[in-house]
Design an enzyme around this catalytic site. Sequence first.
Site, PDB file in Angstrom:
ATOM      1  N   GLY A 164     153.148  76.837  92.848  1.00  0.00           N
ATOM      2  CA  GLY A 164     153.394  76.209  94.130  1.00  0.00           C
ATOM      3  C   GLY A 164     153.485  74.620  93.966  1.00  0.00           C
ATOM      4  O   GLY A 164     154.201  74.202  93.262  1.00  0.00           O
ATOM      5  N   CYS A 165     153.083  73.923  95.117  1.00  0.00           N
ATOM      6  CA  CYS A 165     153.626  72.567  95.028  1.00  0.00           C
ATOM      7  C   CYS A 165     152.746  71.631  94.023  1.00  0.00           C
ATOM      8  O   CYS A 165     153.553  70.593  93.765  1.00  0.00           O
ATOM      9  CB  CYS A 165     152.865  71.833  96.341  1.00  0.00           C
ATOM     10  N   VAL A 166     152.110  72.006  93.044  1.00  0.00           N
ATOM     11  CA  VAL A 166     151.699  71.382  91.983  1.00  0.00           C
ATOM     12  C   VAL A 166     152.355  71.525  90.759  1.00  0.00           C
ATOM     13  O   VAL A 166     152.391  70.786  89.781  1.00  0.00           O
ATOM     14  CB  VAL A 166     150.184  71.754  91.788  1.00  0.00           C
TER      15      VAL A 166
END
Length: 379
Positions: A164-166
């Site tokens: 995801g966003c990481v």
Amino acid sequence: MRVSLITDGAASPSTAEHRPAAPVAATTIAAVHTALPPHRYAQDDLTEPIGDLCLAPGADRVLLRRLHVSTGVGARHLALPIDQYADHLGDFGRSNDAWIAAGLDLGAEAVTGALREAGIEPADVDLLVCNSVTGVATPSLDARLVGRLGLRPDVKRLPVFGLGCVAGAAGLARLHDYLRGHPGDTAVLLTVELCSLTLQRRDDSRANLVAGALFGDGAAALVAHGGAASGRNAGGPTVIATRSHLFPETEHLMGWDIGADGFRVVIDAGIPRIVREHLGRPLRAFLADHGLTTDDIGTWVCHPGGPKVLAAVTDVLGLADDALGSARRSLAAVGNMSSASVLHVLQSHCGSQRPEPGTWGLLMAMGPGFCSEFVLLRW
């Protein structure tokens, strides 16, 4: 006993007990390039069409409109023209086909642009790491791009899903890990996120409405050289060290609930609180292991998770109000593009806003797990 996952040394019982890492060969970031779909919309022009998709006819739109105003987003790029989403959302196969088609085009544009700016040929690439959490494909996007981009048939590939966003920060960290062991190599990180294709029709949950107000679409590519290739063109900083950290009992905060309609987003309202309670200690310990404090960091490259997350990061680290200005500008310009966003922010520091030589930087992102990734940089 809590175990912190780290990348610049062996795992230890707690973050506070990490010993200073031994010096290692730095990874040089040669170029970062962002590719955006051609369908750009001002935030105000998306509010009602997204309401038509996500809400039942006649439903109250007060919350929807408030969220669109409060996100700090001024404009976003979408994979498709907004009037085509009614034909795609709710049919996972059709929306995923659109993700493959648009993702390949954007991925090719991002990698081609990054290679051009780095001054290297596609045949010089030894490793391609490709991340996305907004669609699935087998063969993966990277496999489909090898011939299209002119990469070598023996290029090493690593498709990644689930971060995801990481993933923009974690992908850079894993490139650094690889290049430490292959210092003469060149590696490319590609992130492709078409968040709009995961919206759920007739879903008035707060998480779906937040996603419809916050997320945009785009791709970004980063080219990096190992330490033995340091004489090559470098448009960005060097990677000094990295560290990963998983927060205990937070798996429920962010991710997907996957069903017949595709990816239904999970975004817990408690994320800013978790950031305030848990981010500071591992980040300060990471910096301390390299003889640094937050005051030594001249450039912060932070994933623009949203206004509340950015405020939480600013508060818990005691940063100046403008320290995360580049993240806020990215959020306003293109929205939150999941894993591609932190690279979009980094790109702004590799051009006209490049820091003075010797400046320390900290690139960071958070994502499902719930987790954080830190990358120590120096210009």
